[in-house]
Write an enzyme that holds these catalytic residues in place. Structure first.
Site, PDB file in Angstrom:
ATOM      1  N   VAL A  80      -7.288   7.733  -1.099  1.00  0.00           N
ATOM      2  CA  VAL A  80      -7.298   6.280  -1.170  1.00  0.00           C
ATOM      3  C   VAL A  80      -8.046   5.822   0.078  1.00  0.00           C
ATOM      4  O   VAL A  80      -7.817   6.307   1.180  1.00  0.00           O
ATOM      5  CB  VAL A  80      -5.869   5.697  -1.276  1.00  0.00           C
ATOM      6  CG1 VAL A  80      -4.968   6.176  -0.170  1.00  0.00           C
ATOM      7  CG2 VAL A  80      -5.914   4.169  -1.302  1.00  0.00           C
ATOM      8  N   SER A  81      -9.008   4.920  -0.131  1.00  0.00           N
ATOM      9  CA  SER A  81      -9.905   4.544   0.964  1.00  0.00           C
ATOM     10  C   SER A  81      -9.157   3.899   2.115  1.00  0.00           C
ATOM     11  O   SER A  81      -8.067   3.333   1.940  1.00  0.00           O
ATOM     12  CB  SER A  81     -10.969   3.569   0.467  1.00  0.00           C
ATOM     13  OG  SER A  81     -11.748   4.172  -0.518  1.00  0.00           O
ATOM     14  N   GLN A  82      -9.801   3.962   3.260  1.00  0.00           N
ATOM     15  CA  GLN A  82      -9.323   3.279   4.455  1.00  0.00           C
ATOM     16  C   GLN A  82      -9.179   1.777   4.134  1.00  0.00           C
ATOM     17  O   GLN A  82     -10.036   1.221   3.445  1.00  0.00           O
ATOM     18  CB  GLN A  82     -10.385   3.517   5.528  1.00  0.00           C
ATOM     19  CG  GLN A  82     -10.090   2.989   6.884  1.00  0.00           C
ATOM     20  CD  GLN A  82     -11.345   3.067   7.762  1.00  0.00           C
ATOM     21  OE1 GLN A  82     -12.391   3.491   7.308  1.00  0.00           O
ATOM     22  NE2 GLN A  82     -11.218   2.638   8.991  1.00  0.00           N
ATOM     23  N   ARG A  85       0.825  -1.217   0.000  1.00  0.00           N
ATOM     24  CA  ARG A  85       0.000   0.000   0.000  1.00  0.00           C
ATOM     25  C   ARG A  85       0.857   1.263   0.000  1.00  0.00           C
ATOM     26  O   ARG A  85       0.470   2.289  -0.556  1.00  0.00           O
ATOM     27  CB  ARG A  85      -0.937  -0.026   1.210  1.00  0.00           C
ATOM     28  CG  ARG A  85      -1.965   1.106   1.275  1.00  0.00           C
ATOM     29  CD  ARG A  85      -2.967   0.814   2.388  1.00  0.00           C
ATOM     30  NE  ARG A  85      -3.593   2.025   2.930  1.00  0.00           N
ATOM     31  CZ  ARG A  85      -4.800   2.464   2.584  1.00  0.00           C
ATOM     32  NH1 ARG A  85      -5.510   1.825   1.686  1.00  0.00           N
ATOM     33  NH2 ARG A  85      -5.302   3.554   3.134  1.00  0.00           N
TER      34      ARG A  85
END
Lengths: 831, 278
Positions: B123-125, B97
Site C-alpha cells: 500500500v503506497s506511502q 488506514r
C-alpha cells in the site's frame, strides 16, 4: 590415505557450497547479495583460525571425533543455515524505509559463516595434528577446493540448485564418516567408515524437500506472475547461467511490449513469459506465420531502425524469447543473426516451444548463436546494417537499482567501438533502455556513444546520433555515418506517428523535445546537448548521478551513485525520491562497515587475549606492529588482485559463472604451488648467499643468475616474490585487455586454458609472501603466528568488499596498482 | 369478598412470589445486577478505551496529514500547484488506514512509508496516495476507475471524493479481502471486481479519472478509450518500495489528443546549483 580424502571432501564441500550460495542468492534474493558470499565465507575461515588457536590442543587429543564434528557441523549447517535464512523476514527492498532491516545482515553473516567455520576447523585440525604431512594435506585441500568449485558448476548444468545442496551436505557427511573412523595414527577403521558413509548417503536422501526448497521473494516478477489466476509453470530449466521458468498465463495474457505506443490499438498475441532467476521477463510470442497479429511490434520504439533501412541484415545481441527476431522478420530483414548467452533459453525457443514460437529459428535467414555478445562480435568478420541491443532486464529491477553492483561489458566504450566496427556504412546501432527520471541510463549511453565516435576520429559525433523517448523507454540510435535530412525526416515521422518524443536529433530545436510525453524540463535533450558541447566535463561533474561512460576497466553501467548527492537524496528519500538512490552501492558500503566490526570481534578479540596470556620478550627486529602491518597488507593485496582478476576474466570468459570458478581454481592451484616452493627457494637463496661472488662456480644457471640479483637484499626470497608479483601484475595490466580482444573469438575450453596460463605466474608468486613470512614469525616469535593468521583472515574479509567499492569508483587497474603498492609496503615492513 | 380479597391477596401473594422479590432472589438479582454493573462498567471502560484509541488513531492521522502537507511543499512541480487540495487532506485524515494493512504492520499504519500487504504488493506511502489522488482532480460527481485494488485504501480515499469508484484486482485473494473490507467499512459507492484490468470496466465507462497501480509494460489502449475527454489517468512506475515516477495521461477535451506527463514526486534538479547558475 583416507584422511587426505576426508580433507579433500570437506574442502570440496566448502567451495561447492560457496558457489552454490552465489547462485541461490541470485534466485531467491537480489543479485548483489551474491557479492557478500566470498567475504562471509572467509569470515568463517578466519574465525576457525582463532578458535583453533584457543582450544586446538584439546581438540587434537580427540582428533577423529573433532574432525567428524567439524565436518558434520559443515553438512548440517549448510542445509539449516539456508533454510533458516530463507525464513527470516528480511525484506531487502524495504531497507530505506526501515533501517532496522539492516540488523538482519549480521544474522545472515553468522548463519553462513557456520558451515565455513566447520569446514575450516576440520582442515585446520588435520594440519595441526599431522605437522609432518602438512604439505600433502595442504595439497589435498587445494585439489578438493578446486574440484568442488568446478564440480558444482558442472553439476548445476544437470541438477537443480536445491538438489545440489544435498550433494554438498553429502560431501560433508562423508568426511564426517571418515573422521569418526579415524585412528590416532591417522589410519581408518574401514568397516565403520563404510557403515557411516552408508548412513550419510541415506540421511541426505531422506532430507525433506522443504528443507532445501527455494522460497522465491514475493516481490520478484515470477512470484507476481504466478499469482495471476490460471498462470502456471510450463517448464523449468537450470544451469549455472540461471534458473529459467516458463510461465503461461492463458486467462489474463502477459501482453509484454515495453514502450508500446499510446496510439497502438492491437493487443499483443498470446505470450509465454520466461523468467531468469525469477525475474528479467522475456516473452516468447505466439507466431503462426501471419504478420497482422505482430503489427503491435511496429508500435514499439525498437522498430525505429527498420524504418530507416530496406531489407537490412540484422544482428540482435540478446535474443531472449525471440520477440526482436519477429520484429526484424516483420520488417523484411534478409538475414538475422541472433545471439543469446543462455543455451537453455535458445533450446526453449528452438525445441520445446518451437511450435508456439512459429519455428522462429528455422525461418530462412534466421541464425541463432549461443554466445556472449562481446565474444561473438569480436569473432565476427561480417558487417551488419542493424545491430540491435534489446531491453532484457525488468523495469522493476532497473528502478530498484538491483543491478548496480553487477558489471556489464555490453555498454562500455570499447564495446561501442566494436559494434561500430561491425556496422556497414550507413548502418545503425540501436539500444533501448527503460526510461529513468532524472535521466541516467540513456544519457550514459549517449555519452558512451559520443566517446566511442570520438575515439574513431569523428569530429562531430552529434551528427551520428538520435535519441527517441516513449512514455517509459528511450532508444539510442548511432549511425555509422552522418544522419541525412531524409533519415531525420523518417525519424520524425516515426516518432510523430507513435506519440514518441525526439530527445535528440542533430539540429533540432529545444521546443521540439517535449511534445507527447512532457517533462517539466527537457532533461534528455539538455543532457544530450551538454554531452556534445564543450561543457561536457563540467556537466558530467555537476550532474548528481554518475553518467560518465563506462569502460572495460570500470564496467559498472548500472551504478550511478555519487557520494556528493547522498545528503540530498537521503533527504528526498521519504518524499517519493527513493528510486533516485542507487542503494546497492550503499548496501555494499554498509556491508563493509558491519563486516569490519564482526571481523574485529570474531577474529581479533580472541587472538588479542591469547597474545596477552603468552607474552614473550620482543624478538629482535620483529615488532608486533610490523607483523600486523605485513599480514594486513598482503591479506588485502591478495584478494584485491584475485577479485580484479575475476572481473577481468568475466569479460574474456563471458560470464561470472565461468570466470569465478576458473580464476578461483587457478589462484588456489598456482598459489598452492608457489607456497610449496617457497621454503625450497629460501634454502636455495641461502645457499647462494653463502658463496661469495668471487668464488662463483663456473657453471651457473640462468635462474641462479636472476636469483643473485636478490641475494644482496636482506631477505631475498620475499624480495623475489614481490618483484615477481609486481612484474606479473603489471604485465596483466598492460597485456590482458588487448590480448583478450584478440583471443575473444576462441572456443570456451581454449579460453579457459589461456586464462589459467595467464593466472599461473601471478598466482604462483602470490602464494609465497604468506608462508615466507609465517616461517620467519614462527622462528622469531611463535606466539604471534595465530595472531598473524587472524589479521590476514581479517584483511581478506574486508578486502573482498573493498575491492568492488574501489573498482566502482576507480576501476580495476587502480585496484591492481593499489595491491602492488600494498605488496611493496609489506616487503618494506618486513625487510 | 374477604376470601376474594384473601384470594386476591393469595393471588397477590402468588403473584408476589412471581413478581416480588424473595431474599434469595434478591441475592441472585443483586449478583446479576452486580454482574450487569460490572459488565456495563467494563463496556463503558472499553468504550472510553476505544474512544481513547480512536483519539490516538485520529492524532496519528493528523500527524500523517501534517507530514503529507510538509512533503507536498516540495512537490509543486508534480502537483501543478502549491499544495494538495484541502478536501483530499481531510479525507486522508478520516480514512482509517490501519484497517487496510495486515495486523503485523498495523503499528506502522500511519507511518510515512509504504507497507507490505502480502502477495508481493504494497500500500503506497500516504503522501503518494494523496499526491496521486490530487493529480486525478476528482470532483464530487465523478466516476473513477482503479486498476489494482490492493488492500482497498486508495479506493476508500477516492470513494469520499467521487460519486462512484470501480476497482479491479488481479489477485483473487486480495480482491476478496478488499471487497469484504470496503463493505464492512460502509463504502457503498465502491464496486469491486476480481480479474483482468486490461479492458477496464466497460459497463461503467467513460471515466473521469483512472488510476493504474498495477505494474504494466504498456498502457492498455482500452483504458485510454474509457477515459472521458478531459479525463486524467495516473500511473505510478517503479519497483515495490521504490516508486520511480508518476505518469499522468491526459486526454485533451478539445481534440482528444493523448499526452503524458512524467512527474517526479519530489522536485529534484539533477544538476548542482553552481552549474545551473552559469
Amino acid at each position: 590415505m583416507l584422511l587426505f580424502l576426508a580433507v579433500a571432501l570437506v574442502s570440496a564441500g566448502a567451495l561447492a557450497y560457496e558457489v552454490r550460495l552465489t547462485r541461490l542468492f541470485s534466485i531467491v534474493q537480489w543479485h548483489h547479495y551474491a557479492y557478500m558470499v566470498i567475504s562471509i565465507a572467509l569470515l568463517g575461515y578466519g574465525a576457525s583460525g582463532a578458535f583453533l588457536a584457543l582450544v586446538g590442543d584439546g581438540l587434537r587429543r580427540h582428533l577423529g571425533a573433532a574432525f567428524a564434528a567439524g565436518a558434520a557441523l559443515f553438512a548440517v549447517s549448510a542445509v539449516t543455515s539456508f533454510a533458516v535464512a530463507e525464513r527470516l523476514p528480511f525484506n531487502a527492498l524495504a531497507v530505506l524505509w526501515e533501517p532496522r532491516q539492516l540488523l538482519f545482515l549480521p544474522i545472515l553473516y553468522t548463519l553462513f559463516a557456520l558451515p565455513f567455520f566447520g569446514a575450516a576447523t576440520c582442515i585446520g585440525l588435520a594440519l595441526a595434528a599431522f605437522p609432518e604431512r602438512v604439505g600433502r594435506i595442504y595439497r589435498y585441500d587445494l585439489i578438493g577446493a578446486a574440484a568442488g568449485a568446478i564440480g558444482l558448476m558442472l553439476a548445476l548444468f544437470v541438477l537443480f540448485p536445491d538438489t545440489a545442496l544435498r550433494l554438498v551436505a553429502l560431501l560433508g557427511l562423508l568426511a564426517a564418516a571418515l573422521g569418526i573412523s579415524l585412528r590416532e595414527s591417522g589410519a581408518i577403521r574401514k568397516g565403520r567408515a563404510a557403515a557411516c558413509s552408508a548412513a550419510a548417503i541415506a540421511a541426505c536422501a531422506a532430507l525433506p524437500p522443504s528443507w532445501t526448497a527455494l522460497h522465491l521473494s514475493e516481490y520478484k516478477g515470477l512470484s507476481q506472475a504466478l499469482l495471476v489466476p490460471g498462470a502456471k509453470v510450463l517448464a523449468e530449466d537450470s544451469s549455472p547461467l540461471g534458473l529459467l521458468t516458463v510461465v503461461s498465463s492463458p486467462t489474463i495474457p502477459l501482453r509484454h511490449a515495453p514502450g508500446l505506443s499510446l496510439y497502438n490499438a492491437t493487443e499483443p498475441p498470446a505470450q509465454l513469459g520466461v523468467f531468469t532467476d525469477g525475474d528479467g521477463l522475456t516473452a516468447i510470442t505466439a507466431f503462426d506465420g501471419r504478420r497482422e497479429p505482430l503489427n503491435y511490434l511496429d508500435s514499439t520504439p525498437t522498430a525505429l531502425p527498420y524504418h530507416l533501412l530496406e531489407k537490412p541484415e540484422v544482428l540482435i545481441l540478446g535474443a531472449g524469447g525471440g520477440t526482436d527476431i519477429l520484429l526484424a522478420l516483420l520488417h523484411g530483414a534478409t538475414t538475422i543473426d541472433a545471439v543469446e548467452i543462455n543455451p537453455q533459453l535458445v533450446r526453449l525457443v528452438a525445441e520445446r516451444f518451437a511450435a508456439f514460437a512459429g519455428h522462429l529459428y528455422e525461418r530462412p535467414g534466421v541464425r541463432v548463436h549461443v554466445a556472449e555478445a562481446r565474444s561473438f562480435v569480436a569473432g565476427r568478420r561480417d558487417r551488419y546494417d542493424v545491430i540491435q541491443i534489446p531491453l532484457l532486464d525488468s523495469f522493476a529491477a532497473a528502478a530498484a537499482g538491483t543491478h548496480s553492483l553487477s558489471e556489464s561489458y555490453v555498454y562500455t566504450i570499447e564495446a561501442f567501438e566494436q559494434y561500430l566496427d561491425h556496422l556497414r556504412p550507413g548502418g545503425y546501432l540501436a539500444i533501448t533502455r527503460w526510461l529513468k527520471l532524472p535521466p541516467r541510463d540513456s544519457l550514459r549511453l549517449f555519452a558512451t556513444a559520443v566517446s566511442a565516435l570520438e575515439r574513431r576520429g569523428i569530429g562531430e559525433p552529434g551528427r551520428h546520433l538520435a535519441l527517441v523517448r516513449s512514455w517509459n523507454t528511450t532508444t539510442l540510435l548511432v549511425k555509422n555515418g552522418p544522419l541525412t535530412g531524409q533519415d531525420m525526416a523518417k525519424i520524425r515521422r516515426f516518432a510523430d506517428e507513435r506519440a514518441f518524443d525526439l530527445a535528440f536529433l542533430p539540429g533540432m530545436a529545444r521546443e521540439e523535445a517535449n511534445q507527447f510525453n512532457i517533462l517539466d524540463q527537457p532533461l534528455f535533450f539538455d543532457g544530450a546537448v551538454a554531452l556534445l558541447g564543450r561543457e561536457r566535463d563540467e556537466f558530467l561533474r555537476d550532474y548528481k548521478f554518475d553518467i560518465a561512460p563506462t569502460t572495460d576497466d570500470r564496467p559498472y553501467f548500472f551504478d550511478f551513485f555519487k557520494w556528493r548527492a547522498l545528503p540530498e537524496l537521503l533527504e528526498r528519500r521519504a518524499i517519493g525520491g527513493v528510486a533516485l538512490l542507487d542503494w546497492g552501492y550503499l548496501l555494499l558500503a554498509a556491508t563493509l562497515v558491519q563486516a569490519a566490526a564482526l571481523a574485529l570481534v570474531l577474529i581479533l578479540a580472541p587472538l588479542l587475549s591469547l597474545g596477552r596470556d603468552r607474552r614473550e620478550p620482543a624478538a629482535a627486529g620483529l615488532a608486533r606492529w610490523r607483523v600486523a602491518l605485513y599480514f594486513l597488507a598482503i591479506g588485502f593485496a591478495f584478494l584485491f588482485i584475485e577479485i580484479a582478476s575475476i572481473q577481468r576474466f568475466v569479460l574474456f570468459l563471458g560470464h561470472p559463472v565461468y570466470a569465478i570458478p576458473v580464476v578461483l581454481c587457478g589462484f588456489l592451484f598456482f598459489a598452492g604451488l608457489g607456497s610449496g616452493i617457497a621454503p625450497k627457494l629460501t634454502a636455495r637463496l641461502e645457499a647462494l648467499r653463502a658463496r661469495s661472488p668471487q668464488s662463483a662456480p663456473i657453471r651457473i644457471s640462468a635462474a641462479d643468475r636472476l636469483f643473485r640479483c636478490f641475494v644482496r637484499v636482506r631477505y631475498p626470497p620475499l624480495a623475489l616474490a614481490i618483484a615477481g608479483i609486481g612484474t606479473a601484475a603489471l604485465l596483466h595490466l598492460v597485456v590482458a585487455l588487448p590480448l583478450f580482444r584478440w583471443l575473444m573469438p576462441l572456443p570456451g575450453a581454449l579460453k579457459i586454458a589461456v586464462s589459467l596460463v595467464l593466472i599461473a605466474p601471478l598466482a604462483f608468486f602470490m602464494g609465497m609472501p604468506f608462508p615466507l613470512a609465517l616461517v620467519r614469525v614462527a622462528a622469531a616469535r611463535s606466539a604471534l603466528v595465530p595472531w598473524a593468521w587472524g589479521i590476514n583472515g581479517c584483511a581478506s574479509v574486508l578486502s573482498a568488499i573493498l575491492a568492488i567499492l574501489l573498482a566502482m569508483s576507480l576501476g580495476f587497474n587502480a585496484v591492481v596498482l593499489i595491491a602492488i603498492g600494498l605488496y611493496v609496503l609489506a616487503a618494506v615492513t618486513l625487510r | 369478598m374477604r376470601w376474594l380479597r384473601r384470594g386476591a391477596r393469595r393471588s397477590d401473594a402468588w403473584q408476589g412470589c412471581r413478581t416480588s422479590t424473595p431474599s434469595h432472589a434478591i441475592v441472585a438479582r443483586s449478583w446479576s445486577a452486580l454482574a450487569l454493573g460490572v459488565f456495563l462498567a467494563l463496556l463503558v471502560a472499553a468504550r472510553s478505551l476505544t474512544a481513547a484509541a480512536q483519539a490516538d488513531l485520529a492524532a496519528e492521522r493528523a500527524r500523517m496529514v501534517a507530514t503529507i502537507e510538509a512533503h507536498a511543499k516540495q512537490a509543486s512541480i508534480a502537483l501543478g500547484r502549491d499544495s494538495i487540495a484541502p478536501e483530499i487532506l481531510k479525507v486522508v485524515g478520516d480514512v482509517p488506514r490501519h484497517e487496510f494493512v495486515p495486523d503485523r504492520v498495523r503499528g506502522d499504519a500511519y507511518a510515512d512509508r509504504p507497507l507490505p500487504i502480502g502477495y508481493g504488493q504494497t500500500v503506497s506511502q500516504p503522501f503518494i496516495v494523496a499526491l496521486m489522488t490530487d493529480l486525478l482532480r476528482v470532483r464530487p460527481g465523478d466516476v473513477v476507475l482503479e486498476v489494482g485494488t490492493g488492500s482497498g485504501y486508495q479506493a476508500a480515499v477516492l470513494a469520499h471524493l467521487a460519486r462512484r469508484v470501480y476497482t479491479i484486482e488481479i489477485v483473487p485473494a486480495l480482491a476478496d479481502s478488499a471487497a469484504a473490507r470496503l463493505q464492512r467499512l460502509g463504502y457503498g459507492n465502491v464496486a469491486t471486481r476480481s480479474g483482468d484490468g486490461y479492458y477496464g470496466w466497460e459497463e461503467a465507462e467513460p471515466f473521469d479519472g483512472i488510476i493504474v497501480t498495477a505494474a504494466a509494460s504498456q498502457i492498455p489502449p482500452p483504458l485510454i478509450r474509457q477515459l472521458k475527454p478531459g479525463g486524467r489517468m495516473v500511473i505510478p512506475l517503479g519497483a515495490p518500495f521504490a516508486l520511480q515516477h508518476l505518469v499522468l495521461v491526459e486526454r485533451n477535451a478539445d481534440d482528444g489528443r493523448v499526452t503524458t506527463k512524467q512527474l517526479l514526486p519530489v522536485s529534484f534538479v539533477p544538476l548542482t546549483s553552481g552549474s545551473r547558475q552559469r
